[in-house]
Every structure is written in structure tokens, then in C-alpha cells.
Write an enzyme that holds these catalytic residues in place. Structure first.
Site, PDB file in Angstrom:
ATOM      1  N   LEU A  74       7.275  -1.884  15.352  1.00  0.00           N
ATOM      2  CA  LEU A  74       6.499  -2.434  16.388  1.00  0.00           C
ATOM      3  C   LEU A  74       5.324  -1.426  16.956  1.00  0.00           C
ATOM      4  O   LEU A  74       5.207  -0.793  17.847  1.00  0.00           O
ATOM      5  CB  LEU A  74       7.263  -2.957  17.657  1.00  0.00           C
ATOM      6  N   GLY A  75       4.466  -1.177  15.691  1.00  0.00           N
ATOM      7  CA  GLY A  75       3.370  -0.179  16.090  1.00  0.00           C
ATOM      8  C   GLY A  75       2.138  -1.288  16.477  1.00  0.00           C
ATOM      9  O   GLY A  75       2.264  -2.292  17.093  1.00  0.00           O
ATOM     10  N   ARG A 129      12.368   3.303  15.185  1.00  0.00           N
ATOM     11  CA  ARG A 129      13.027   4.528  15.093  1.00  0.00           C
ATOM     12  C   ARG A 129      13.570   4.641  16.998  1.00  0.00           C
ATOM     13  O   ARG A 129      14.672   5.128  16.883  1.00  0.00           O
ATOM     14  CB  ARG A 129      12.174   5.935  15.023  1.00  0.00           C
ATOM     15  N   ARG A 181       4.176  -2.092   3.021  1.00  0.00           N
ATOM     16  CA  ARG A 181       4.192  -1.593   1.788  1.00  0.00           C
ATOM     17  C   ARG A 181       5.128  -2.243   1.077  1.00  0.00           C
ATOM     18  O   ARG A 181       6.323  -2.412   1.520  1.00  0.00           O
ATOM     19  CB  ARG A 181       4.320  -0.136   1.825  1.00  0.00           C
ATOM     20  N   ASP A 213       2.425  -9.680   0.803  1.00  0.00           N
ATOM     21  CA  ASP A 213       1.164  -9.375   0.431  1.00  0.00           C
ATOM     22  C   ASP A 213       1.221  -8.171  -0.280  1.00  0.00           C
ATOM     23  O   ASP A 213       0.106  -7.654  -0.632  1.00  0.00           O
ATOM     24  CB  ASP A 213       0.509  -8.966   1.873  1.00  0.00           C
ATOM     25  N   GLU A 231       1.641  -2.390  -7.489  1.00  0.00           N
ATOM     26  CA  GLU A 231       0.521  -3.191  -7.536  1.00  0.00           C
ATOM     27  C   GLU A 231      -0.455  -2.597  -8.542  1.00  0.00           C
ATOM     28  O   GLU A 231      -0.693  -1.285  -8.611  1.00  0.00           O
ATOM     29  CB  GLU A 231      -0.128  -3.336  -6.016  1.00  0.00           C
ATOM     30  N   HIS A 255      -2.439  -8.311  -1.919  1.00  0.00           N
ATOM     31  CA  HIS A 255      -2.701  -7.065  -0.661  1.00  0.00           C
ATOM     32  C   HIS A 255      -4.238  -7.270  -0.153  1.00  0.00           C
ATOM     33  O   HIS A 255      -5.104  -6.460  -0.419  1.00  0.00           O
ATOM     34  CB  HIS A 255      -2.668  -5.694  -1.246  1.00  0.00           C
TER      35      HIS A 255
HETATM   36  C1  DGY Z   1      -3.980   0.019   4.646  1.00  0.00           C
HETATM   37  O1  DGY Z   1      -4.864   0.101   5.384  1.00  0.00           O
HETATM   38  O2  DGY Z   1      -3.192   1.135   4.228  1.00  0.00           O
HETATM   39  C2  DGY Z   1      -3.807  -1.376   3.827  1.00  0.00           C
HETATM   40  O3  DGY Z   1      -2.728  -1.284   3.145  1.00  0.00           O
HETATM   41  C3  DGY Z   1      -5.193  -1.740   3.330  1.00  0.00           C
HETATM   42  O4  DGY Z   1      -5.721  -2.234   4.497  1.00  0.00           O
END
Ligand code: DGY
Length: 328
Positions: free
Chosen positions: A159-160, A182, A239, A263, A268, A286
Site C-alpha cells: 500500500l504505497g 511490511r 513486477r 501487465d 518481458e 506493461h
Molecule cells: C516503472 O515505472 O517502474 C514501471 O514499471 C513503468 O512505468
């Protein structure tokens, strides 16, 4: 004053290159005929490096590892294009008190919009409905009924800034929000789960918004997917490395979860053929932050961070782990 060098190991977008070229000599590594000779020439005096995550650098991956950092005894700032910085060995930079900057905030809403769009597409099967219509099947019979967002609970992993923006959208759609990270956050009203598995049991949408890197590698594994359960939907806009991809494929194939909206992927732009073959899964290349406006703002932030430091000011967006150039 002699003009300072900025080393650019990967092809960053034209806006970054032209923006930096107004204040620095931009030294590009990826197209150098003899990269080692080039590096040997600039390494002893280099203070600034501009790099980026592969998706923003024409797919090129140039990890800023401890050994790369060691080549530059005077390195002060690594300006990274991307909110994520799993392409940089942060611990090695911290040891040398090198500042890392990233491109947060300017992409928060765009990425949250994409995450929510991906969720709606996955739960209501909207891309599949579009394909159905174009193929002429509607002329024969209506598109089958889908699952629903109604009555669902979303567990946000991480939750950033982006996780919070997704949570706000979820609330507006009447979706209950839980979170795991965390530690609990004092100013947040959503229920906190110290255990990811317990949160996965309590929700039926698992929204991944946590950074990549060694700490989160494969944390969404078969056990977590089983806890999410057969009505569960996995959305990943963070990621690919956060999810154990083979375990996800198994869980989808065996219907141990309902569907997924992805996404991001482990390798990738290669996407596992098993995922591509699954018609009920929604896959995006992505594109979380991939609008012209947002990418322009991210590009500009890389330039502004380096210019600020070169002019003796604080960097605009240093990562939390490297706060030392920030002046009071
Ligand atoms: C990031 O900014 O780290 C993304 O994966 C692409 O916007």
C-alpha cells in the site's frame, strides 16, 4: 566550469536525452563502438549516471550492480527512469552514499487507472466480449454472463502511493479494501494483515502493487493462490518477479483461482505461451504508465533530478533509502 558528463548505459527516450543535453555532455554507452574504452575515459571523474528500467529503455537491461558502481569512484547520483528501481543494487549504492532518484508521483494515477481497468476487464471479461462481437458471434447468441465486481474484497499487496490510489478507486466502486505490507500504516483506515496468506484468505481480489527485487521475489506462490481461492482474481501491475509464474499458470489451469489480469511478466517481452493460450486471462504489454502525458512527466523528472543536483540543490525525488543529498 567544464561541462559535466552524464553516462547513459541504455537508450532512454528522446526527451531525456535532449533535456540532459542542454546541461550536460550525454555519453551513450549502448551504441559505443568500444564501450570499455569509453568507460575507461570517463570513469575516474563521472558523477552522474542516467538509466532506466528495461520497459522504458527499449527493452534493454543494464543492471547497475555493485561491480558497475565500483568502476566509478566519484559517482554521486544514479537517476533512474521508472518508479521501480529493481535494476539497481541499492545496497551497493547505499554503501557508497550514492543518491538514487526515481520517477514517483507523476505516474501514480495513470498506473492506478490501468490497474483498475485491468481488474474490470478481467472480472467482466470485457476484451473477450469485444473479440466476440468483432468475430460476429453476437449475431448467433449473446455473450455469456461473467463474474462480478459486486460484493468483492480487494487485498492490496503493497500500500504505497500507487496501492493507495488503487484502493481509493476500489472504494469508489464499492469494493472493500484490506492491505498487507511490511508494517501497518498509522494514517490508514483499511484493515492490516501482517500475513500475506491470511489476507489472501480474507479477500477475493489480490492486487499486487509492491516493488520488485529480492525481498518480494515469488512471494505470491501456490500457497497464496490457494488461499485466494476459486473465486479469486489476481491483478499484477508491479513486477512479474513478485509472482511464481509457473505456480500461477497451474492455479489458473486447475481453476484453483478464477482469473488474472497481468501487465507484467518475469521475462518481458516474452509471455509464457500457456498464459497466452488461456482465453479467460487478460494480458497487457506493461502499459501501466504508458500514456504520452505521464511518460513525458517521468522523462522530465529524470532531467530535473540531475540538473537540480548539478546546480547544488536537493534532488527532487531521491528514493527513501538514499536521503543524504536532501537539504533541510
Ligand atoms: C516503472 O515505472 O517502474 C514501471 O514499471 C513503468 O512505468
Amino acid at each position: 566550469m567544464p561541462i559535466e558528463d552524464v553516462l547513459m548505459p541504455v537508450p532512454l527516450p528522446p526527451l531525456v536525452r535532449s533535456g540532459l543535453a542542454r546541461s550536460f555532455r550525454v555519453v551513450t554507452l549502448w551504441d559505443a563502438p568500444d564501450p570499455d574504452k569509453l568507460l575507461a575515459g570517463i570513469a575516474p571523474r563521472l558523477r552522474f549516471l542516467a538509466t532506466g528500467v528495461p520497459i522504458l529503455a527499449e527493452g534493454m537491461n543494464y543492471p547497475i550492480s555493485e561491480s558497475v558502481i565500483a568502476r566509478f569512484p566519484k559517482l554521486e547520483v544514479i537517476a533512474n527512469l521508472g518508479v521501480g528501481y529493481d535494476n539497481i543494487d541499492v545496497a551497493a549504492a547505499v554503501k557508497r552514499r550514492i543518491t538514487i532518484t526515481n520517477t514517483p508521483d507523476v505516474l501514480t494515477d495513470e498506473t492506478a487507472d490501468t490497474a483498475f481497468g485491468l481488474l474490470l476487464c478481467a472480472v467482466r471479461q470485457l476484451p473477450q466480449a469485444d473479440t466476440y462481437l468483432r468475430a460476429g458471434h453476437w449475431l448467433q447468441q449473446p455473450f455469456p454472463l461473467s463474474a462480478s465486481l459486486r460484493g468483492r474484497t480487494m487485498g492490496v499487496l503493497g500500500l504505497g502511493r500507487i496501492g493507495k490510489a488503487i484502493a481509493q478507486r476500489a472504494e469508489a466502486f464499492g469494493v472493500k479494501v484490506l492491505y498487507h505490507g511490511r508494517r501497518p500504516q498509522a494514517d490508514v483506515g483499511y484493515p492490516y494483515f501482517a500475513s500475506l496468506e491470511e489476507m489472501a484468505k480474507a479477500c477475493d481480489i489480490l492486487m499486487i502493487a509492491t516493488p520488485g527485487g529480492p525481498e518480494t521475489h515469488n512471494i505470491v506462490n501456490a500457497r497464496i493462490l490457494d488461499a485466494l481461492g476459486p473465486a479469486g482474481i489476481l491483478i499484477n501491475i508491479a513486477r512479474g518477479t513478485v509472482v511464481d509464474e509457473p505456480a500461477l499458470i497451474e492455479a489458473l489451469r486447475e481453476k484453483r483461482i478464477l482469473t488474472a489480469g497481468l501487465d507484467v511478466f518475469v521475462r518481458e517481452p516474452e509471455v509464457p505461451a500457456d498464459l497466452i493460450a488461456m482465453p479467460h486471462v487478460v494480458l497487457l504489454p506493461h502499459v501501466g504508465s504508458a500514456s504520452v502525458t505521464t511518460r513525458d512527466a517521468m522523462n522530465q523528472l529524470v532531467v530535473d533530478n540531475l540538473v537540480a543536483v548539478a546546480q547544488g540543490h536537493s534532488p527532487l525525488t531521491p528514493i527513501a533509502e538514499t536521503p543524504w543529498l536532501t537539504q533541510a
